[in-house]
Design a protein around this motif. Structure first.
Motif, PDB file in Angstrom:
ATOM      1  N   GLN A 162      31.220  40.439  38.863  1.00 50.59           N
ATOM      2  CA  GLN A 162      30.246  39.844  37.943  1.00 50.59           C
ATOM      3  C   GLN A 162      30.900  39.825  36.564  1.00 50.59           C
ATOM      4  OE1 GLN A 162      27.202  38.533  38.764  1.00 50.59           O
ATOM      5  NE2 GLN A 162      27.886  38.916  40.868  1.00 50.59           N
ATOM      6  N   ALA A 163      31.456  38.686  36.196  1.00 49.72           N
ATOM      7  CA  ALA A 163      32.229  38.571  34.958  1.00 49.72           C
ATOM      8  C   ALA A 163      31.453  37.786  33.910  1.00 49.72           C
ATOM      9  CB  ALA A 163      33.567  37.902  35.249  1.00 49.72           C
ATOM     10  N   LYS A 164      32.061  37.649  32.737  1.00 50.11           N
ATOM     11  CA  LYS A 164      31.462  36.882  31.650  1.00 50.11           C
ATOM     12  C   LYS A 164      32.417  35.787  31.203  1.00 50.11           C
ATOM     13  CE  LYS A 164      28.350  40.386  29.762  1.00 50.11           C
ATOM     14  NZ  LYS A 164      27.975  41.167  28.555  1.00 50.11           N
ATOM     15  N   LYS A 165      31.864  34.615  30.961  1.00 55.07           N
ATOM     16  CA  LYS A 165      32.643  33.516  30.416  1.00 55.07           C
ATOM     17  C   LYS A 165      32.880  33.765  28.926  1.00 55.07           C
ATOM     18  CE  LYS A 165      30.811  30.084  33.668  1.00 55.07           C
ATOM     19  NZ  LYS A 165      30.079  28.797  33.825  1.00 55.07           N
ATOM     20  N   PRO A 166      33.811  33.013  28.323  1.00 54.34           N
ATOM     21  CA  PRO A 166      34.041  33.190  26.880  1.00 54.34           C
ATOM     22  C   PRO A 166      32.788  33.027  26.031  1.00 54.34           C
ATOM     23  CG  PRO A 166      35.825  31.918  27.851  1.00 54.34           C
ATOM     24  CD  PRO A 166      34.790  32.097  28.934  1.00 54.34           C
TER      25      PRO A 166
END
Length: 672
Positions: A370-374
């Protein structure tokens, strides 16, 4: 001058750049972006251009003539044929007809072809969509300082390097095989009996209960807290290992809690990803999640409550021995070889199968984060697309956790896997090397490359981790280690004992080790100044003498700080070595725990260096501080009785602090 180019939209926020620069839409002024997806950058190298950088990787300081892949790899015993080691450090500097730096900001696999396919072409390729490319040029017209200026700009951009506690600069003794409390006490006892300095004993996976993170085997260590207290009273610290994989075991509190809160990496169907490591089947914390990192970091308290003040994180590429899917595929392949008449081709195919489940790309494609975009938006991304950040985020989890557990106090922390950005949270050791002479040379070459990328607290396993070491190899490696910030002797369980007392009479080891402890004020001072000022502690000679054509080709000598040149011996049975000095210097010969000084002129010299001796050089116009006598641990270093080596009339700017609080202030520098 830093220019930023956005190539597509990067898939994740890499968290590598802390002081960002303005987005620049102009055409790249140096080199050409041939393609955006897949990304391809090319630059025409001049015949004599040098390419520095790539941090932890194989081959020379000058990276020309080979191809390298930034892909954090569990690759023990790295050699010249390897294209990847444990770190992914995508920064290079070209020095020649043009002088500039390039940083490729991506968490994905990226390949650097530096004159490998075409002799005079630098080609950088990445199949992942989107990255940020930073072009860095010197801010002034002075080419003499251009290399240092470019690195300083880059280091300022990515943030200040981690500073460990003062005791972390002392000598560390480690072995995969210290299985019990008595094993640890024996190491300390033998160091004391033979007057060998020591600051720390490292604990590999044997101290854990059934290889479970944040546990202690009470049968082997009946009172772990008391052991820490006893050793701290003698000036000795314990440094336990923490692995990335968490054992999948019902009733194991760390596993149960992480499972309940959903903190472990998932497969595409939403089930938990499971792979085999040391404990057998294991699960992996999703370090891309802020809450999961905070949870994992809080678990270090189980050991800090016992008095532990330092840790090393391991297996965090992450290393995977197998998955069930991979094993099933392997067993199916084995079936096809039954009752076959194996020929030259099928036999070698068969023999390669047994080790074919380790660290497979197919397994890295089986789980998600579960990552985050810029822009801050959360989304799910497959692991292989962001693989190079995993170990770095484990280090970040540990650092933030330890800072919360012990606010205002420095805790020692170093890791195996890393990428640019993790240098802010901890150091690294150079992975699982081997007991071979060429591995000393490899460490010499990686030190400045890692410094370029922000990793100052680093060093290789002295004596070599794999294979069995010889007495002379350990001594020669130790003579390099006295200068490296991380100074650790480490070996695998199935190798010969290589402690400094393991080879019989140990006065020669005592002499070499004692140099470290008289130099500690200098090493610590230069380290902190390099960190705060975003500079390199170790540099190739070319960085200081760019107009010296002989210096450009030398890869086995380094500048240390602003005063010292080191030229370690790294060949078997050598009685000394040839040394090139780019200016007049003062030769310091450390022998039998004493320093002897003599002037030596610029040029090439054969220097005799017996095995119990360390030789280094100080610029004629400089001096360095040393303690009046060696100490047996960092807690005994006496700053009240410092003398100097080199030009006694030359002042030295000495940095000193309490050694453990996070307050770092160069206003504490005093001139001596």
């Amino acid at each position: 001058m830093v220019e930023k180019y956005r190539i597509g939209i990067p898939p994740v926020k890499t968290d590598a750049i802390v002081n960002d620069v303005d987005f620049c839409k102009s055409v790249l002024s140096t080199g050409t972006v041939k393609s955006e997806h897949p990304f391809v950058y090319e630059y025409a190298l001049g015949k004599d251009d040098i390419v520095f950088g790539l941090g932890e990787n194989t081959r020379g300081i000058n990276k020309r003539g080979f191809h390298y892949i930034s892909w954090c790899s569990d690759k023990p015993g790295g050699n010249e044929s390897d294209t990847s080691l444990y770190g992914a450090h995508n920064f290079i500097v070209i020095f020649g007809k043009e002088i500039f730096g390039l940083y490729f900001d991506t968490a994905a696999r990226i390949e650097f072809d530096i004159g490998w396919t075409e002799q005079n072409t630098l080609s950088v390729k990445c199949d992942e969509e989107g990255l940020n490319l930073y072009l860095i040029k010197s801010g002034g017209s002075d080419k003499k300082n251009a290399l240092k200026d470019i690195v300083k700009q880059f280091r300022t951009m990515i943030g200040q390097s981690y500073i460990p506690p003062f005791w972390g600069f002392g000598f560390q003794q480690s072995r995969w095989g210290y299985r019990t409390e008595e094993d640890v006490r024996e190491v300390v006892r033998k160091h004391k009996e033979q007057s060998l300095p020591l600051d720390s004993v490292c604990l590999d996976i044997d101290y854990m209960e059934d290889y479970m993170d944040f546990t202690i085997d009470s049968k082997k260590f009946s009172d772990f807290k008391k052991l820490n207290e006893d050793l701290l009273n003698e000036g000795i610290h314990l440094i336990p290992i923490i692995d990335a994989g968490i054992k999948q075991k019902e009733g194991y509190p760390v596993y149960e809690e992480g499972k309940e809160k959903g903190f472990f990496c998932k497969k595409s169907d939403g089930s938990t990803f499971v792979a085999g490591v040391w404990p057998g089947k294991s699960v992996f914390t999703d370090f891309f999640r802020d809450d999961a990192r905070a949870w994992f970091g809080s678990k270090y308290k189980a050991l800090t409550d016992c008095g532990v003040e330092g840790f090393w994180n391991d297996m965090n590429e992450p290393a995977l021995f197998y998955t069930e899917e991979g094993l099933n595929e392997l067993f199916q392949k084995f079936e096809t070889y039954k009752n076959r008449n194996l020929d030259i081709n099928s036999f070698f195919e068969f023999t390669s199968l047994a080790g074919s489940t380790n660290n497979q790309l197919s397994d890295y494609k089986r789980f998600y984060h579960q990552a985050k975009k810029p822009n801050g938006e959360s989304f799910t991304i497959r692991h292989d697309r962001v693989h190079n950040m995993y170990g770095a985020l484990m280090t970040k989890a540990a650092r933030e956790g330890l800072d919360s557990i012990k606010p205002g106090k420095r805790t020692l922390l170093y890791s195996r896997a890393s990428c640019i950005g993790s240098h802010r949270y901890g150091g690294i050791w150079m992975g699982d090397n081997v007991s071979q002479w060429n591995n000393i040379a490899l460490e010499i070459r990686m030190l400045p490359s890692l410094n370029m990328c922000g990793f100052l607290y680093t060093g290789a396993d002295i004596g070599g981790f794999g294979d069995s070491s010889s007495r002379d190899l350990v001594l020669r490696w130790l003579a390099l280690g006295v200068f490296t910030p991380l100074m650790r002797n480490h070996a695998a369980w199935n190798t010969r004992n290589q402690e400094c007392y393991a080879f019989g009479e140990s006065s020669d080891f005592k002499s070499v080790l004692s140099l470290r402890y008289v130099l500690l004020p200098y090493i610590y001072s230069e380290f902190v100044k390099a960190s705060v000022n975003n500079e390199m502690m170790f540099r190739p000679l070319t960085f200081d003498y760019p107009e010296d054509e002989i210096a450009r080709d030398i890869e086995d000598e380094l500048m240390l700080g602003n005063e010292v040149l080191i030229a370690p011996v790294y060949q078997q049975n050598a009685k000394g070595r040839l040394v090139y000095l780019p200016e007049d210097m003062i030769q310091v010969t450390w022998e039998k725990c004493e320093a002897k000084e003599s002037p030596i002129q610029k040029g090439s010299h054969y220097i005799s260096v017996p095995e119990d001796t360390v030789v280094f050089f100080i610029k004629n116009s400089r001096s360095i501080p040393i303690c009046a006598k060696p100490a047996f641990s960092s807690s005994e270093v006496d700053y009240s009785a410092l003398s100097k080596l080199g030009n006694r009339n030359a002042p030295y700017q000495l940095y000193r602090d309490d050694g453990f609080t996070t307050e770092i202030n160069l206003g504490n520098i005093v001139q001596i």
